[in-house]
Design a protein around this motif. Structure first.
Motif, PDB file in Angstrom:
ATOM      1  N   ALA A   7     -33.179  91.699  52.676  1.00  0.00           N
ATOM      2  CA  ALA A   7     -32.410  90.500  52.320  1.00  0.00           C
ATOM      3  C   ALA A   7     -32.288  90.300  50.810  1.00  0.00           C
ATOM      4  O   ALA A   7     -31.431  89.556  50.351  1.00  0.00           O
ATOM      5  N   GLU A   8     -33.178  90.980  50.049  1.00  0.00           N
ATOM      6  CA  GLU A   8     -33.174  90.781  48.594  1.00  0.00           C
ATOM      7  C   GLU A   8     -31.827  91.098  47.948  1.00  0.00           C
ATOM      8  O   GLU A   8     -31.309  90.320  47.140  1.00  0.00           O
ATOM      9  N   PRO A   9     -31.203  92.274  48.246  1.00  0.00           N
ATOM     10  CA  PRO A   9     -29.907  92.564  47.609  1.00  0.00           C
ATOM     11  C   PRO A   9     -28.844  91.529  47.938  1.00  0.00           C
ATOM     12  O   PRO A   9     -28.017  91.189  47.084  1.00  0.00           O
ATOM     13  N   ALA A  10     -28.833  91.015  49.172  1.00  0.00           N
ATOM     14  CA  ALA A  10     -27.834  90.022  49.553  1.00  0.00           C
ATOM     15  C   ALA A  10     -28.026  88.735  48.757  1.00  0.00           C
ATOM     16  O   ALA A  10     -27.059  88.127  48.279  1.00  0.00           O
ATOM     17  N   ARG A  11     -29.333  88.334  48.600  1.00  0.00           N
ATOM     18  CA  ARG A  11     -29.590  87.118  47.814  1.00  0.00           C
ATOM     19  C   ARG A  11     -29.197  87.315  46.368  1.00  0.00           C
ATOM     20  O   ARG A  11     -28.644  86.425  45.724  1.00  0.00           O
ATOM     21  N   ALA A  12     -29.472  88.505  45.846  1.00  0.00           N
ATOM     22  CA  ALA A  12     -29.106  88.794  44.448  1.00  0.00           C
ATOM     23  C   ALA A  12     -27.594  88.754  44.270  1.00  0.00           C
ATOM     24  O   ALA A  12     -27.080  88.254  43.268  1.00  0.00           O
ATOM     25  N   ALA A  13     -26.868  89.289  45.281  1.00  0.00           N
ATOM     26  CA  ALA A  13     -25.398  89.284  45.192  1.00  0.00           C
ATOM     27  C   ALA A  13     -24.859  87.858  45.206  1.00  0.00           C
ATOM     28  O   ALA A  13     -23.951  87.516  44.441  1.00  0.00           O
ATOM     29  N   ARG A  14     -25.451  87.008  46.106  1.00  0.00           N
ATOM     30  CA  ARG A  14     -25.009  85.623  46.155  1.00  0.00           C
ATOM     31  C   ARG A  14     -25.298  84.914  44.845  1.00  0.00           C
ATOM     32  O   ARG A  14     -24.503  84.119  44.348  1.00  0.00           O
ATOM     33  N   GLY A  15     -26.463  85.211  44.259  1.00  0.00           N
ATOM     34  CA  GLY A  15     -26.816  84.619  42.974  1.00  0.00           C
ATOM     35  C   GLY A  15     -25.855  85.041  41.878  1.00  0.00           C
ATOM     36  O   GLY A  15     -25.444  84.248  41.039  1.00  0.00           O
ATOM     37  N   GLY A  16     -25.460  86.337  41.918  1.00  0.00           N
ATOM     38  CA  GLY A  16     -24.493  86.826  40.935  1.00  0.00           C
ATOM     39  C   GLY A  16     -23.149  86.152  41.091  1.00  0.00           C
ATOM     40  O   GLY A  16     -22.471  85.834  40.114  1.00  0.00           O
ATOM     41  N   ASP A  17     -22.729  85.939  42.365  1.00  0.00           N
ATOM     42  CA  ASP A  17     -21.462  85.267  42.617  1.00  0.00           C
ATOM     43  C   ASP A  17     -21.485  83.845  42.075  1.00  0.00           C
ATOM     44  O   ASP A  17     -20.537  83.394  41.429  1.00  0.00           O
ATOM     45  N   ARG A  18     -22.591  83.139  42.365  1.00  0.00           N
ATOM     46  CA  ARG A  18     -22.693  81.763  41.863  1.00  0.00           C
ATOM     47  C   ARG A  18     -22.655  81.746  40.346  1.00  0.00           C
ATOM     48  O   ARG A  18     -22.026  80.885  39.742  1.00  0.00           O
ATOM     49  N   ARG A  19     -23.303  82.696  39.720  1.00  0.00           N
ATOM     50  CA  ARG A  19     -23.338  82.757  38.263  1.00  0.00           C
ATOM     51  C   ARG A  19     -21.936  82.972  37.690  1.00  0.00           C
ATOM     52  O   ARG A  19     -21.554  82.349  36.701  1.00  0.00           O
ATOM     53  N   ARG A  20     -21.161  83.852  38.337  1.00  0.00           N
ATOM     54  CA  ARG A  20     -19.795  84.088  37.862  1.00  0.00           C
ATOM     55  C   ARG A  20     -18.939  82.837  37.963  1.00  0.00           C
ATOM     56  O   ARG A  20     -18.144  82.533  37.072  1.00  0.00           O
ATOM     57  N   TRP A  21     -19.088  82.088  39.050  1.00  0.00           N
ATOM     58  CA  TRP A  21     -18.275  80.886  39.225  1.00  0.00           C
ATOM     59  C   TRP A  21     -18.702  79.787  38.243  1.00  0.00           C
ATOM     60  O   TRP A  21     -17.859  79.033  37.753  1.00  0.00           O
ATOM     61  N   TRP A  22     -19.983  79.691  37.970  1.00  0.00           N
ATOM     62  CA  TRP A  22     -20.421  78.753  36.932  1.00  0.00           C
ATOM     63  C   TRP A  22     -19.885  79.191  35.565  1.00  0.00           C
ATOM     64  O   TRP A  22     -19.530  78.367  34.724  1.00  0.00           O
ATOM     65  N   GLY A  23     -19.819  80.499  35.366  1.00  0.00           N
ATOM     66  CA  GLY A  23     -19.221  81.009  34.134  1.00  0.00           C
ATOM     67  C   GLY A  23     -17.757  80.618  34.029  1.00  0.00           C
ATOM     68  O   GLY A  23     -17.260  80.287  32.946  1.00  0.00           O
ATOM     69  N   LEU A  24     -17.049  80.646  35.162  1.00  0.00           N
ATOM     70  CA  LEU A  24     -15.643  80.238  35.177  1.00  0.00           C
ATOM     71  C   LEU A  24     -15.503  78.763  34.798  1.00  0.00           C
ATOM     72  O   LEU A  24     -14.548  78.380  34.109  1.00  0.00           O
ATOM     73  N   VAL A  25     -16.449  77.949  35.229  1.00  0.00           N
ATOM     74  CA  VAL A  25     -16.427  76.530  34.851  1.00  0.00           C
ATOM     75  C   VAL A  25     -16.515  76.392  33.331  1.00  0.00           C
ATOM     76  O   VAL A  25     -15.758  75.634  32.711  1.00  0.00           O
ATOM     77  N   ALA A  26     -17.449  77.142  32.721  1.00  0.00           N
ATOM     78  CA  ALA A  26     -17.598  77.091  31.261  1.00  0.00           C
ATOM     79  C   ALA A  26     -16.334  77.570  30.556  1.00  0.00           C
ATOM     80  O   ALA A  26     -15.884  76.976  29.565  1.00  0.00           O
ATOM     81  N   ILE A  27     -15.736  78.641  31.078  1.00  0.00           N
ATOM     82  CA  ILE A  27     -14.506  79.180  30.490  1.00  0.00           C
ATOM     83  C   ILE A  27     -13.371  78.163  30.615  1.00  0.00           C
ATOM     84  O   ILE A  27     -12.590  77.962  29.677  1.00  0.00           O
ATOM     85  N   SER A  28     -13.271  77.503  31.764  1.00  0.00           N
ATOM     86  CA  SER A  28     -12.200  76.529  31.976  1.00  0.00           C
ATOM     87  C   SER A  28     -12.360  75.313  31.070  1.00  0.00           C
ATOM     88  O   SER A  28     -11.370  74.754  30.575  1.00  0.00           O
ATOM     89  N   ILE A  29     -13.599  74.900  30.839  1.00  0.00           N
ATOM     90  CA  ILE A  29     -13.825  73.777  29.918  1.00  0.00           C
ATOM     91  C   ILE A  29     -13.409  74.168  28.507  1.00  0.00           C
ATOM     92  O   ILE A  29     -12.875  73.349  27.751  1.00  0.00           O
ATOM     93  N   ALA A  30     -13.625  75.437  28.143  1.00  0.00           N
ATOM     94  CA  ALA A  30     -13.194  75.913  26.829  1.00  0.00           C
ATOM     95  C   ALA A  30     -11.673  75.836  26.696  1.00  0.00           C
ATOM     96  O   ALA A  30     -11.142  75.437  25.652  1.00  0.00           O
ATOM     97  N   VAL A  31     -10.954  76.211  27.756  1.00  0.00           N
ATOM     98  CA  VAL A  31      -9.493  76.094  27.756  1.00  0.00           C
ATOM     99  C   VAL A  31      -9.087  74.626  27.641  1.00  0.00           C
ATOM    100  O   VAL A  31      -8.187  74.258  26.870  1.00  0.00           O
ATOM    101  N   ALA A  32      -9.761  73.765  28.415  1.00  0.00           N
ATOM    102  CA  ALA A  32      -9.450  72.336  28.386  1.00  0.00           C
ATOM    103  C   ALA A  32      -9.639  71.762  26.990  1.00  0.00           C
ATOM    104  O   ALA A  32      -8.879  70.888  26.554  1.00  0.00           O
TER     105      ALA A  32
END
Length: 569
Positions: free
Chosen positions: A8-33
């Protein structure tokens, strides 16, 4: 540890990576704003700045235009540089420069100091916009890529409308200085988010930066933007009013606008010829024209430029009409325009659903059709006594279309661009949009004010107003962009001509809306050359990042060549 837990470890790591990317998108979008809101806030704050700092009319103009010219001139430069030094690094530098300049603007004690701060802001904004775009392009693939671009594009469309609301609240409740000072806490939030959630990425090439090419590019786009924006003010050929730049004044003969266009032609020609020769010789260049060999990139940029002619043009005339004809305050105008933002943000939530049924190019076309319906609807309801109830639905539909079209068209433009050249492609795509927007403002501004002047002159003539008095009223209304209309209505001597002025300005706003809708129709036709716009999402091998895999990197974070990647000359 059990075998199940280990598996289960790789799956949890993948989900964590996905969440991190989407939080990164939030930061990028605020920069555009950050940069989009700031450009619209200033328009609302200008009257308060004039009163506080005692700006001259020339200084008022340069407070607004200095940022725009620097921004348009250097987008391509910073997008390409980001590929070399790292896109996250460039984004962080841009945010720091922009926020530092905002602080300088907030404490400015003179018009000169404020203009200087705005110039620095222009450099920071130009570092931010194409870099955020290239980070999204490099970080997301497949359907997630469409959703990410929807968030990015909806942020741009929505913030154009949110800016006046935020600006009206800050300037009336606190001070115009907070219109700039608010950027400091927002900037700190962006820097923290980018450092925590956004990974570094860069292209393969890390050679010398073509400084001479960068200078030629900056001169080309700065003079082009100046000519398009200022043609109506100074005259397209003969000078109609003095051109002031600091202590220097251009006061007679030919307008500076055709001179600027001549410089654009010369500098642009030298830039193109020099770039082609250096590319053939294997020397570093700011931009390589082989990207135009990619059909989606070439045709997409043409479509994006045409769409930009009409996409935000109504934002120029609508606030003037709402305040000067219908009598709404700046804050009330911002509340009405919020419908556009709500529509734009609502569109981003629908992209995931539409993406399962339609290609990216088809979503673009749906968005442009919605924009045409919304803006043509505005043209039909605009009048001197129109209620906000009739305006809001049109703005919502228009904003919904912007949220679909802006984001997905950007994705189509970059879909086949190799990830290692994302900054280069993003810089040119942002520049194409900026030039299209400047041309649209030039044309729609000319339609608005020329029509307003002609309609008002005709209406006053029907009332029997003498020619000299008629000319004075027309000049007052046109030169103030409609701002003189409330004063005409409030003065008992001129009150009889106020209804004529309101009718004339409403007609002009209506014609500007229909003109913008016409440009969008042309943009819709231009998208027919884009194909499906699926690119690397359907059968295109691309680089590892384009296939949804992690690219091989050196210790410095540089993307290493991949055997399946397309050759990049």
């Amino acid at each position: 540890m059990s075998q199940e837990a280990t598996a289960a470890e790789p799956a949890r790591a993948a989900r964590g990576g996905d969440r991190r990317r989407w939080w990164g998108l939030v930061a990028i979008s605020i920069a555009v704003a950050l940069i989009i809101v700031d450009s619209t806030i200033v328009n609302v704050a200008v009257p308060y700045i004039v009163e506080d700092l005692g700006l001259t009319s020339s200084q008022v103009q340069w407070v607004q235009e200095s940022y725009t010219l620097v921004f348009a001139a250097t987008l391509l430069i910073w997008g390409t540089v980001a590929d070399r030094i790292g896109r996250r690094r460039m984004l962080l530098i841009g945010v720091v420069v922009f926020v530092a300049a905002s602080v300088l603007a907030a404490v400015a004690g003179s018009g000169e100091a404020l203009i200087g701060a705005r110039i620095i802001q222009g450099f920071g904004g130009a570092m931010i916009l194409p870099t955020t775009l290239s980070l999204v392009n490099a970080g997301f693939t497949g359907r997630e890529r469409g959703i990410a671009f929807a968030v990015w594009g909806s942020t741009i469309g929505g913030m154009v409308a949110v800016g006046p609301l935020l600006g009206g609240w800050l300037t009336t409740s606190f001070s115009w200085r907070w219109a700039f000072g608010i950027n400091l806490p927002i900037g700190v939030l962006i820097v923290a988010g980018v450092l925590l959630f956004v990974d570094e990425s860069r292209g393969r090439s890390r050679g010398r930066i073509d400084v001479a090419g960068a200078l030629l590019s900056a001169v080309t786009f700065a003079t082009l933007a100046f000519g398009l924006i200022e043609g109506r003010s100074y005259g397209w050929w003969s000078l109609v009013k003095p051109f002031e730049l600091g202590p220097w004044t251009w006061s007679s003969g030919i307008s500076p606008v055709p001179v600027a266009f001549a410089v654009t032609l010369v500098a642009g020609t030298v830039f193109v010829v020099r770039t082609l020769r250096r590319t053939a010789a294997g020397k570093p260049t700011l931009f390589r024209f082989d990207l135009f060999g990619i059909r989606s990139f070439r045709n997409g940029n043409v479509a994006a430029m045409i769409v930009s002619l009409g996409e935000f043009g109504i934002v120029l005339s609508l606030p003037l009409w709402l305040q000067n004809v219908l009598g709404y305050t700046a804050f009330q105008t911002g509340v009405i325009l919020l419908a556009l933002a709500i529509g734009s943000f609502g569109a981003s939530g629908l992209v995931a659903v539409l993406g399962k049924r339609l290609s990216a190019a088809a979503i673009v076309r749906v968005g442009i059709v919605a924009e045409i319906v919304g803006i043509a609807g505005l043209g039909l309801v605009i009048g001197p006594s129109t209620s906000w109830v009739a305006i809001v639905p049109c703005l919502f539909v228009y904003g919904f279309g912007v949220g679909l079209a802006t984001a997905q068209l950007t994705g189509v433009v970059l879909v086949d661009v190799p990830v290692e050249r994302s900054g280069e492609g993003s810089g040119l795509q942002s520049t194409a949009r900026q030039i299209g927007s400047a041309l649209g403002i030039a044309i729609l501004g000319t339609v608005l004010f020329t029509t307003a002047g002609a309609q008002l002159d005709s209406g006053l003539s029907d009332l029997g107003v003498p020619a000299q008095a008629r000319s004075a009223v027309v000049n007052a209304v046109v030169e103030s962009a409609g701002g003189a209309i409330p004063a005409l209505a409030g003065n008992p001597r001129t009150a009889p001509v106020a209804p004529v002025a309101k009718e004339a300005f409403s007609d002009a706003t209506r014609y500007a809306a229909f003109t913008a809708a016409g440009f969008l129709v042309l943009g819709l036709l231009a998208t027919l050359s884009l194909g499906s716009g699926r690119g690397r999402e359907e059968g295109y091998a691309g680089s590892p990042a384009q296939r949804g895999e992690s690219p091989r990197r050196s210790r410095e974070g540089e993307e290493l060549p991949d055997a399946e990647s397309p050759a990049v000359p």
